[in-house]
Design a protein around this motif. Structure first.
Motif, PDB file in Angstrom:
ATOM      1  N   VAL A  39       8.194   9.311  -9.982  1.00  0.00           N
ATOM      2  CA  VAL A  39       8.017   7.806  -9.833  1.00  0.00           C
ATOM      3  C   VAL A  39       7.533   7.236 -11.207  1.00  0.00           C
ATOM      4  CG1 VAL A  39       6.835   5.840  -8.591  1.00  0.00           C
ATOM      5  CG2 VAL A  39       7.508   7.898  -7.126  1.00  0.00           C
ATOM      6  N   ALA A  40       8.732   6.402 -11.766  1.00  0.00           N
ATOM      7  CA  ALA A  40       8.514   6.051 -13.121  1.00  0.00           C
ATOM      8  C   ALA A  40       7.034   5.319 -13.207  1.00  0.00           C
ATOM      9  CB  ALA A  40       9.625   5.515 -13.596  1.00  0.00           C
ATOM     10  N   PRO A  41       6.611   5.421 -14.376  1.00  0.00           N
ATOM     11  CA  PRO A  41       5.396   4.376 -14.813  1.00  0.00           C
ATOM     12  C   PRO A  41       5.877   2.844 -14.396  1.00  0.00           C
ATOM     13  CG  PRO A  41       5.630   5.832 -16.551  1.00  0.00           C
ATOM     14  CD  PRO A  41       6.717   6.184 -15.683  1.00  0.00           C
ATOM     15  N   GLY A  42       5.055   2.087 -13.581  1.00  0.00           N
ATOM     16  CA  GLY A  42       5.177   0.860 -13.065  1.00  0.00           C
ATOM     17  C   GLY A  42       6.137   0.797 -11.943  1.00  0.00           C
ATOM     18  N   GLU A  43       6.473   1.809 -11.471  1.00  0.00           N
ATOM     19  CA  GLU A  43       7.216   1.772 -10.143  1.00  0.00           C
ATOM     20  C   GLU A  43       6.297   2.051  -9.017  1.00  0.00           C
ATOM     21  OE1 GLU A  43      10.586   0.921 -10.084  1.00  0.00           O
ATOM     22  OE2 GLU A  43      10.423   0.614 -12.166  1.00  0.00           O
ATOM     23  N   TYR A  44       6.962   1.604  -7.839  1.00  0.00           N
ATOM     24  CA  TYR A  44       6.121   2.061  -6.647  1.00  0.00           C
ATOM     25  C   TYR A  44       6.614   3.174  -5.980  1.00  0.00           C
ATOM     26  CZ  TYR A  44       3.498  -2.547  -6.854  1.00  0.00           C
ATOM     27  OH  TYR A  44       2.905  -3.675  -7.126  1.00  0.00           O
ATOM     28  N   ASP A  45       5.824   4.005  -5.173  1.00  0.00           N
ATOM     29  CA  ASP A  45       6.634   4.730  -4.294  1.00  0.00           C
ATOM     30  C   ASP A  45       6.974   3.965  -3.279  1.00  0.00           C
ATOM     31  OD1 ASP A  45       5.521   7.860  -4.634  1.00  0.00           O
ATOM     32  OD2 ASP A  45       3.863   6.714  -5.336  1.00  0.00           O
ATOM     33  N   GLU A  46       8.091   4.876  -2.552  1.00  0.00           N
ATOM     34  CA  GLU A  46       8.709   4.330  -1.127  1.00  0.00           C
ATOM     35  C   GLU A  46       8.018   4.217   0.169  1.00  0.00           C
ATOM     36  OE1 GLU A  46      12.612   6.207  -0.036  1.00  0.00           O
ATOM     37  OE2 GLU A  46      12.296   7.269  -1.933  1.00  0.00           O
ATOM     38  N   ILE A  47       6.752   5.068  -0.031  1.00  0.00           N
ATOM     39  CA  ILE A  47       6.052   5.183   1.308  1.00  0.00           C
ATOM     40  C   ILE A  47       4.665   5.379   1.171  1.00  0.00           C
ATOM     41  CG2 ILE A  47       5.819   6.948   3.247  1.00  0.00           C
ATOM     42  CD1 ILE A  47       8.611   5.876   3.123  1.00  0.00           C
ATOM     43  N   TYR A  48       3.842   4.807   1.795  1.00  0.00           N
ATOM     44  CA  TYR A  48       2.516   4.834   2.270  1.00  0.00           C
ATOM     45  C   TYR A  48       2.258   6.035   3.259  1.00  0.00           C
ATOM     46  CZ  TYR A  48       0.823   0.305   0.045  1.00  0.00           C
ATOM     47  OH  TYR A  48       0.765  -0.669  -0.624  1.00  0.00           O
ATOM     48  N   ALA A  49       1.614   7.190   2.977  1.00  0.00           N
ATOM     49  CA  ALA A  49       1.206   8.268   3.737  1.00  0.00           C
ATOM     50  C   ALA A  49      -0.405   7.989   4.091  1.00  0.00           C
ATOM     51  CB  ALA A  49       1.370   9.430   3.313  1.00  0.00           C
TER      52      ALA A  49
END
Length: 654
Positions: A39-49
């Protein structure tokens, strides 16, 4: 010499570790795993676990696919990091019928649902030791409510949610005398009783209430799932120790070849409640709720519960035999298949909801236990997954007709077809997985891209940290026909279960700050003009504010030894991610960490005369180090008057 089971199982585990290790490494090396989880710097993950913290008593939040730890949410244990449980506002969250209980063993997280899908509003989690259910507000990621569940012991079977968040279902793990009384333990069969509990959820506020309880035979109730889609309105609860043993359960609770799955028609239970068929019981339990306007936890003692008895409520509860010592109880997205796993079984049993309903309609019963009909095993059986692995625990679903089950003894995740019951794939884990999670895998619409296995044993996966190692979570790509191991990442505490949700369902709801004009705290200071110090006998209240880069007041004189001083700190910031902290020398509880627009209170009791420093603990600006002040403490019999202000102003006095 014949090996005992206690020796044989660990040896089997070691053999599996040795055999599986290379294949796991090869699997990661042959694919572009690093790119898949990057996950590139400044990008969000797709999922909260969201993972339970086990003996930490908390919830941890990870981003997927990166595996980055985003937050630890304090729930059942006090936390000095931010003053949760130490601040005057949050102390009451730990009130129970046993007194203040500032710890617990958190096991199962449940996200709120609407129409069978996660809606991103609330997260619920159980306290296993002192039976409680907590609610976390996902707009703030803060615990806002804890409800004690009375007359049960070991609330392991909790808090399983219905598809529109009507109820959280829980059950006692350890049956006990109800009401509690002094009886011989060997009178278990005569005096011990189980309870299945239905906690309602307010559709608007999320506030919980214990609606009713169902009196059950004195078994151990382990895990549950609620029906969905076609089976909505029913609950399924695994039990073990149908022998009703009370000692050396690994032997004495394994005498029969099967235990029981409880099947509850909760809509029928609602009808009986409406008809007044319940018995009211006097008891004692606490309900602790945060007042949204003041941010102060309000605690109230409850004394009544409503009890339904199955023998007096026909059509409400049934049993069906299930392989011995079941653990997981999982319902497919369609609501048709109910998977009941016997932990020591070499096969895996799958029941059909339609067949169960047909058996009930035809009264195809083999027995009756305390007025509860026992459905014929074959009548409810849909099929058996034959020899899929050793030690089946938990099953989740990908929404494409496939199920995935963890096998604790053989250290693997096995993929199988729901209809044909054929094994499609298996991948090793490292090592001894307990729970697993597929985003939305418990809903009617799973997000079948990732699977996380939560392993109980780590061994050689991470740098050693003494006798205790971090638990291992392993991320698999399940978007194709074969599972692919992408990532190992360590977890905090002992995650017993997790749920995962698309980030898009939460991100837009997240609160960035608390509007200062909505702060209803009785001791707030909404601007520096309102800062002051007031004495009421030995009680002193400091109305303090924090803003980059000073505390006001920052010089206070007139405290006396033996005073009870309350620092009420209001963070005046109205900007995202600018909390302020507060700590004072000699405080024997914790610091405070106050969110923008919030007020939090630290109690301090000065023990000796002197001048004591206080300061902001959260680095908030280039002049953070200057964000400090002094408190002068005089002897108890001194006549020093209260004075306060900023250090470059003339001090104000009372």
């Amino acid at each position: 010499m014949k090996l005992s089971t206690r020796i044989a199982v660990p040896i089997l585990g070691l053999c599996l570790i040795s055999a599986c290790q290379k294949s796991g490494v090869d699997q990661v090396m042959t694919g572009d795993a690093a790119n898949a989880v990057y996950v590139a710097p400044g990008e969000y993950d797709e999922i909260y676990a969201f993972m339970s913290g086990g003996y930490s008593g908390q919830v941890t939040v990870y981003g997927l696919p990166s595996g980055r730890l985003l937050r630890e949410i304090p729930v059942f244990s006090k936390v000095a990091e931010n003053g949760y449980g130490y601040s005057e506002e949050t102390k009451a969250m730990f009130n129970t019928s046993y007194g203040e209980v500032p710890w617990d063993d958190s096991h199962h997280v449940e996200l709120s649902q609407t129409k069978g899908e996660f809606d991103g509003r609330w997260l619920f989690i159980n306290g296993n030791n002192t039976p409680r259910i907590a609610r976390v507000d996902l707009s703030t990621f803060e615990t806002v409510e804890i409800l004690e569940i009375p007359d049960v012991a070991g609330l392991h079977c909790a808090p399983f949610i219905t598809q529109n968040s009507e109820y959280l279902v829980s059950a006692t793990r350890f049956s006990v005398p109800i009401p509690q009384k002094d009886v011989p333990i060997d009178s278990y069969k005569e005096n011990f009783t189980g309870l299945i509990n239905y906690v309602s959820i307010d559709a608007e506020s999320g506030e919980m209430a214990l609606d009713f309880q169902i009196e059950m035979p004195g078994f151990n109730y382990d895990l549950a799932r609620n029906g969905k889609a076609k089976s909505h309105g029913w609950s399924f609860v695994t039990t073990y120790n149908s022998e009703q043993a009370h000692s050396l359960l690994e032997v004495n609770a394994s005498q029969k070849d099967k235990d029981l799955l409880a099947i509850i028609n909760w809509k029928k239970a609602e009808e009986y409640i409406a008809q007044g068929k319940f018995k009211e019981r006097t008891t004692s339990y606490f309900h602790n709720v945060t007042n949204e306007a003041t941010s102060i936890v309000e605690s109230r003692k409850e004394t009544k519960t409503r009890i339904l008895t199955p023998s007096e409520c026909p059509g409400m509860v049934y049993f069906i035999p299930v392989p011995k010592s079941p653990h997981g109880c999982d319902v497919s997205p369609s609501g048709e298949y109910i998977v009941g796993n016997g932990k020591l079984s070499a096969d895996q049993t799958v029941f059909s909801f339609d067949k169960l309903m047909e058996a009930i309609a035809n009264e195809n019963f083999d027995d009756e236990i305390d007025g509860i009909p026992v459905i014929n095993f074959e009548a409810g059986l849909d099929g058996i997954v034959e020899q899929p692995g050793l030690g089946p625990l938990h099953t989740e679903f990908d929404g494409k007709g496939n199920a995935y089950t963890t096998y604790f003894i053989s250290s693997e995740v096995v993929k199988w077809d729901l209809k044909s019951k054929q094994v499609l794939d298996r991948q090793p884990t490292f090592y001894s997985p307990g729970h697993l999670v597929i985003p939305g895998g418990e809903t009617t619409k799973p997000y079948g891209k990732y699977l996380v296995a939560m392993n109980k044993i780590t061994k050689d996966r991470y740098l050693p940290t003494g006798p205790e190692l971090a638990h291992s979570a392993q991320l698999f790509d399940i978007s194709g026909d074969k599972m692919k191991l992408l990532l190992d990442f360590p977890t905090k505490g002992e995650p017993h279960y997790a749920q995962a949700i698309e980030a898009s369902k939460i991100v837009s709801k997240v609160k960035k700050f608390y509007p200062i004009e909505e702060n209803g705290h009785p001791y707030s200071a909404k601007n520096e003009k309102e800062t002051r110090v007031e004495r009421k006998g030995k009680e002193v209240h400091v109305y303090m504010t924090a803003i980059r880069s000073h505390l006001a007041p920052d010089n206070i004189e007139g405290f006396k030894v033996g005073d009870e001083v309350y620092f009420h700190l209001t963070n005046l910031e109205q900007d995202w991610d600018v909390p302020h902290g507060f700590a004072i020398q000699g405080a024997n509880n914790a610091e405070l960490l106050v969110m923008p627009g919030q007020t939090r209170t630290l109690k301090w009791k000065p023990q000796k005369p002197g001048v004591f420093a206080f300061y902001c603990t959260d680095f908030c600006s280039a002049l953070h180090q200057e964000m400090s002040g002094y408190a002068r403490v005089s002897a108890a019999n001194s006549d020093i008057k209260l004075k306060w202000g900023l250090n470059d102003d003339e001090l104000r006095s009372e």
